[in-house]
Design a protein around this motif. Sequence first.
Motif, PDB file in Angstrom:
ATOM      1  N   GLN A 204      48.106   5.459 -20.483  1.00 19.84           N
ATOM      2  CA  GLN A 204      48.048   4.660 -19.128  1.00 19.84           C
ATOM      3  C   GLN A 204      48.274   3.203 -19.466  1.00 19.84           C
ATOM      4  OE1 GLN A 204      44.938   5.955 -16.466  1.00 19.84           O
ATOM      5  NE2 GLN A 204      44.840   7.760 -17.339  1.00 19.84           N
ATOM      6  N   LYS A 205      47.609   2.701 -20.594  1.00 22.69           N
ATOM      7  CA  LYS A 205      47.570   1.416 -21.126  1.00 22.69           C
ATOM      8  C   LYS A 205      48.837   0.899 -21.194  1.00 22.69           C
ATOM      9  CE  LYS A 205      45.627  -1.675 -24.440  1.00 22.69           C
ATOM     10  NZ  LYS A 205      45.560  -1.857 -25.864  1.00 22.69           N
ATOM     11  N   THR A 206      49.546   1.867 -21.944  1.00 23.08           N
ATOM     12  CA  THR A 206      50.917   1.510 -22.306  1.00 23.08           C
ATOM     13  C   THR A 206      51.920   1.233 -21.075  1.00 23.08           C
ATOM     14  OG1 THR A 206      51.068   2.533 -24.219  1.00 23.08           O
ATOM     15  CG2 THR A 206      52.944   2.018 -23.394  1.00 23.08           C
ATOM     16  N   LEU A 207      51.557   2.020 -19.900  1.00 19.13           N
ATOM     17  CA  LEU A 207      52.125   2.015 -18.579  1.00 19.13           C
ATOM     18  C   LEU A 207      51.785   0.614 -17.902  1.00 19.13           C
ATOM     19  CD1 LEU A 207      52.056   5.438 -17.435  1.00 19.13           C
ATOM     20  CD2 LEU A 207      54.032   4.481 -18.218  1.00 19.13           C
ATOM     21  N   ARG A 208      50.523   0.453 -17.897  1.00 21.42           N
ATOM     22  CA  ARG A 208      49.905  -0.878 -17.491  1.00 21.42           C
ATOM     23  C   ARG A 208      50.712  -1.987 -17.977  1.00 21.42           C
ATOM     24  NH1 ARG A 208      45.007   1.661 -17.430  1.00 21.42           N
ATOM     25  NH2 ARG A 208      44.382   0.603 -19.254  1.00 21.42           N
TER      26      ARG A 208
END
Length: 147
Positions: A135-139
């Motif tokens: 999720q962090k990578t997506l953000r």
Amino acid sequence: MAQFTDFNLKLLVVERLMYHDGTLAPAFHLGAHLVEQGLVEDDGDPAYTYTEENGLAHQVVPAARDYFTALEISPELLATVEELLFEGGLRVYFHCSPIWDGEDDLYDVRSLDDLPLLPNLKRIRGAEFWPRELQKTLRERGIATGR
């Protein structure tokens, strides 16, 4: 042609392009593919029959894995992908695993190293349930999650 390293992320893209948009054709149908390969008779539900008779419940049928792994998707077609959906009821999952109940991590995306292949991706619905690091990578890439 683009090469995916994460099979499960590729399946999300295939779902979008093949079964939702219809731009990646022809649509793969596991039962018909198994019949064409001479692996099962064309009676009843050949995909279910083959899966059950070969002890492949809750697994990706090797013929489906081979097909989707080898499937080439042009960069031009990948550039049309703006949104993906991650949920257990995808048609691509049925054509990979006709006897799968969605109760395990068989189709969990494990790597986002393939995101550069999707230059116009803006949202992945269902990714709000992915591990925090994904999720962090997506953000960080400006890709929204959720509905």
